[in-house]
Design a protein around this motif. Sequence first.
Motif, PDB file in Angstrom:
ATOM      1  N   ARG A 226     -34.298 -51.998   8.644  1.00  0.00           N
ATOM      2  CA  ARG A 226     -33.298 -53.041   8.478  1.00  0.00           C
ATOM      3  C   ARG A 226     -32.398 -52.710   7.297  1.00  0.00           C
ATOM      4  O   ARG A 226     -32.875 -52.418   6.211  1.00  0.00           O
ATOM      5  N   THR A 227     -31.107 -52.737   7.533  1.00  0.00           N
ATOM      6  CA  THR A 227     -30.148 -52.467   6.467  1.00  0.00           C
ATOM      7  C   THR A 227     -28.895 -53.292   6.703  1.00  0.00           C
ATOM      8  O   THR A 227     -28.539 -53.595   7.849  1.00  0.00           O
ATOM      9  N   GLN A 228     -28.236 -53.685   5.612  1.00  0.00           N
ATOM     10  CA  GLN A 228     -26.998 -54.443   5.694  1.00  0.00           C
ATOM     11  C   GLN A 228     -25.778 -53.535   5.674  1.00  0.00           C
ATOM     12  O   GLN A 228     -24.646 -54.004   5.659  1.00  0.00           O
ATOM     13  N   LEU A 229     -26.008 -52.222   5.683  1.00  0.00           N
ATOM     14  CA  LEU A 229     -24.904 -51.280   5.620  1.00  0.00           C
ATOM     15  C   LEU A 229     -24.117 -51.257   6.925  1.00  0.00           C
ATOM     16  O   LEU A 229     -24.642 -51.591   7.992  1.00  0.00           O
ATOM     17  N   SER A 230     -22.877 -50.821   6.827  1.00  0.00           N
ATOM     18  CA  SER A 230     -22.059 -50.598   8.011  1.00  0.00           C
ATOM     19  C   SER A 230     -22.749 -49.568   8.912  1.00  0.00           C
ATOM     20  O   SER A 230     -23.217 -48.538   8.420  1.00  0.00           O
ATOM     21  N   PRO A 231     -22.843 -49.834  10.236  1.00  0.00           N
ATOM     22  CA  PRO A 231     -23.487 -48.863  11.138  1.00  0.00           C
ATOM     23  C   PRO A 231     -22.848 -47.476  11.066  1.00  0.00           C
ATOM     24  O   PRO A 231     -23.544 -46.461  11.127  1.00  0.00           O
ATOM     25  N   ILE A 232     -21.519 -47.432  10.942  1.00  0.00           N
ATOM     26  CA  ILE A 232     -20.836 -46.140  10.868  1.00  0.00           C
ATOM     27  C   ILE A 232     -21.174 -45.442   9.559  1.00  0.00           C
ATOM     28  O   ILE A 232     -21.426 -44.227   9.530  1.00  0.00           O
ATOM     29  N   LEU A 233     -21.219 -46.188   8.464  1.00  0.00           N
ATOM     30  CA  LEU A 233     -21.572 -45.599   7.175  1.00  0.00           C
ATOM     31  C   LEU A 233     -22.999 -45.057   7.213  1.00  0.00           C
ATOM     32  O   LEU A 233     -23.263 -43.923   6.764  1.00  0.00           O
ATOM     33  N   PHE A 234     -23.923 -45.832   7.774  1.00  0.00           N
ATOM     34  CA  PHE A 234     -25.319 -45.409   7.806  1.00  0.00           C
ATOM     35  C   PHE A 234     -25.505 -44.197   8.724  1.00  0.00           C
ATOM     36  O   PHE A 234     -26.299 -43.306   8.432  1.00  0.00           O
ATOM     37  N   ALA A 235     -24.768 -44.165   9.835  1.00  0.00           N
ATOM     38  CA  ALA A 235     -24.821 -42.990  10.706  1.00  0.00           C
ATOM     39  C   ALA A 235     -24.310 -41.761   9.974  1.00  0.00           C
ATOM     40  O   ALA A 235     -24.876 -40.667  10.091  1.00  0.00           O
ATOM     41  N   GLY A 236     -23.237 -41.932   9.202  1.00  0.00           N
ATOM     42  CA  GLY A 236     -22.719 -40.822   8.412  1.00  0.00           C
ATOM     43  C   GLY A 236     -23.721 -40.339   7.379  1.00  0.00           C
ATOM     44  O   GLY A 236     -23.871 -39.128   7.157  1.00  0.00           O
ATOM     45  N   MET A 237     -24.430 -41.270   6.752  1.00  0.00           N
ATOM     46  CA  MET A 237     -25.455 -40.906   5.775  1.00  0.00           C
ATOM     47  C   MET A 237     -26.577 -40.104   6.426  1.00  0.00           C
ATOM     48  O   MET A 237     -27.074 -39.125   5.858  1.00  0.00           O
ATOM     49  N   GLN A 238     -26.976 -40.514   7.637  1.00  0.00           N
ATOM     50  CA  GLN A 238     -28.031 -39.782   8.344  1.00  0.00           C
ATOM     51  C   GLN A 238     -27.579 -38.376   8.698  1.00  0.00           C
ATOM     52  O   GLN A 238     -28.349 -37.416   8.602  1.00  0.00           O
ATOM     53  N   MET A 239     -26.307 -38.244   9.104  1.00  0.00           N
ATOM     54  CA  MET A 239     -25.769 -36.926   9.408  1.00  0.00           C
ATOM     55  C   MET A 239     -25.750 -36.038   8.166  1.00  0.00           C
ATOM     56  O   MET A 239     -26.129 -34.861   8.228  1.00  0.00           O
ATOM     57  N   ILE A 240     -25.316 -36.596   7.057  1.00  0.00           N
ATOM     58  CA  ILE A 240     -25.253 -35.818   5.809  1.00  0.00           C
ATOM     59  C   ILE A 240     -26.651 -35.374   5.399  1.00  0.00           C
ATOM     60  O   ILE A 240     -26.893 -34.195   5.100  1.00  0.00           O
ATOM     61  N   ALA A 241     -27.599 -36.326   5.395  1.00  0.00           N
ATOM     62  CA  ALA A 241     -28.966 -36.013   4.971  1.00  0.00           C
ATOM     63  C   ALA A 241     -29.616 -34.990   5.897  1.00  0.00           C
ATOM     64  O   ALA A 241     -30.191 -33.992   5.454  1.00  0.00           O
ATOM     65  N   GLY A 242     -29.520 -35.232   7.210  1.00  0.00           N
ATOM     66  CA  GLY A 242     -30.112 -34.307   8.173  1.00  0.00           C
ATOM     67  C   GLY A 242     -29.419 -32.958   8.147  1.00  0.00           C
ATOM     68  O   GLY A 242     -30.066 -31.908   8.277  1.00  0.00           O
ATOM     69  N   GLY A 243     -28.090 -32.962   7.971  1.00  0.00           N
ATOM     70  CA  GLY A 243     -27.347 -31.712   7.900  1.00  0.00           C
ATOM     71  C   GLY A 243     -27.749 -30.864   6.712  1.00  0.00           C
ATOM     72  O   GLY A 243     -27.891 -29.638   6.820  1.00  0.00           O
ATOM     73  N   VAL A 244     -27.943 -31.505   5.566  1.00  0.00           N
ATOM     74  CA  VAL A 244     -28.383 -30.773   4.373  1.00  0.00           C
ATOM     75  C   VAL A 244     -29.759 -30.161   4.597  1.00  0.00           C
ATOM     76  O   VAL A 244     -30.016 -29.004   4.244  1.00  0.00           O
ATOM     77  N   LEU A 245     -30.666 -30.929   5.214  1.00  0.00           N
ATOM     78  CA  LEU A 245     -32.002 -30.405   5.511  1.00  0.00           C
ATOM     79  C   LEU A 245     -31.928 -29.196   6.442  1.00  0.00           C
ATOM     80  O   LEU A 245     -32.601 -28.188   6.226  1.00  0.00           O
ATOM     81  N   LEU A 246     -31.108 -29.290   7.482  1.00  0.00           N
ATOM     82  CA  LEU A 246     -30.939 -28.173   8.404  1.00  0.00           C
ATOM     83  C   LEU A 246     -30.406 -26.941   7.680  1.00  0.00           C
ATOM     84  O   LEU A 246     -30.876 -25.812   7.890  1.00  0.00           O
ATOM     85  N   PHE A 247     -29.417 -27.151   6.824  1.00  0.00           N
ATOM     86  CA  PHE A 247     -28.799 -26.039   6.105  1.00  0.00           C
ATOM     87  C   PHE A 247     -29.799 -25.374   5.164  1.00  0.00           C
ATOM     88  O   PHE A 247     -29.884 -24.145   5.093  1.00  0.00           O
ATOM     89  N   VAL A 248     -30.573 -26.194   4.461  1.00  0.00           N
ATOM     90  CA  VAL A 248     -31.559 -25.645   3.526  1.00  0.00           C
ATOM     91  C   VAL A 248     -32.625 -24.852   4.266  1.00  0.00           C
ATOM     92  O   VAL A 248     -33.000 -23.742   3.861  1.00  0.00           O
ATOM     93  N   VAL A 249     -33.131 -25.402   5.366  1.00  0.00           N
ATOM     94  CA  VAL A 249     -34.148 -24.691   6.143  1.00  0.00           C
ATOM     95  C   VAL A 249     -33.560 -23.400   6.707  1.00  0.00           C
ATOM     96  O   VAL A 249     -34.237 -22.361   6.749  1.00  0.00           O
ATOM     97  N   GLY A 250     -32.309 -23.436   7.134  1.00  0.00           N
ATOM     98  CA  GLY A 250     -31.658 -22.231   7.626  1.00  0.00           C
ATOM     99  C   GLY A 250     -31.570 -21.154   6.552  1.00  0.00           C
ATOM    100  O   GLY A 250     -31.800 -19.966   6.817  1.00  0.00           O
TER     101      GLY A 250
END
Length: 331
Positions: A184-208
């Motif tokens: 549950r979060t009060q954040l904008s759905p688009i903002l939170f989706a962007g945060m998930q992309m950034i976080a997951g993208g960084v993890l992918l890049f680091v593992v790569g």
Amino acid sequence: MTYRGIQERPARLKLVLAFAAVYLIWGSTYLAIRYAVETLPPLLFAGSRFIIAGLMLYVWARLRGAAKPQPANWRRALVIGGLLLLGGNGAVVLAERSVPSGLTALLIATEPLMIVLLDWARPGGLRPAGRIAMGLALGMVGMFILIGPASLAGASEVNLAGAALLIVATISWAAGSLYAANTRTQLSPILFAGMQMIAGGVLLFVVGLLHGELHDFAFAAVSLRSVMALVYLILFGSLIAFTAYSWLLRVTPPSLAATYAYVNPVVAVLLGWAFAGERFGLRTMIAAAVIVAAVVLITTHQPRSKAANTEEKEASAAPRFAERECIGAGD
């Protein structure tokens, strides 16, 4: 009838274009991923894709007045992004080096089955019954037809190591989807989706990077087709289709918006056959029909005892099938 506070019926043309974007663009992302990994390092490519798309969504949401996220929000985004993008999309891009894009989409379409199984396995989870149990059994049959022994119906059409990666991807996506559905979060759905992309993208890049992908990478060897595929995935797969799906959730029943979950695999198989010369034999067609039927049974199930809360339940469930493309697949 109106949804999500929308007070007027949307124009038919806008609805057609939005559904076309969700059906066709998300269905085409599997072929785009195949083209991208031909000459781009898979995990670094996937990480770059989501970091760029996530930053664009994040900045757009903030400029439109979205509240600044707190550290706790970033921790949740890191967990969801790790499960959906690192475990989910990361396994897909690795698998597509050996599994055709259409068959990849078919195996990924079994994600609702994994959600049912994981939800059943958790403490206090509900045992599947009725249509859900039928869909679960049918989906397992479809997977067996697709990746079962070669003697079942001609030669096996899926590389088994690649298929194992895709099963890992569906489990990771299912776990991330269940976690996200209970976050549950009060954040904008688009903002939170962007945060998930950034976080997951960084993890992918680091593992790569840790996997050594940069050592074997040469810019001179990158094809124009791979670059165009990356641009397509960022602009169309992650931004345009995501925006269209978000709008559809506001103006149509979520169950209707979520129909992409069983249209995308068909689109992916046809595109792989038409543009990449991927085999589309009888075994694939039978497996596709069985898997899509199973997904339809599961995603259209509505418990009678909770009819009054159907829209709210669907609203929380429908996005979890979208995660592999709006913040992952396409997906």
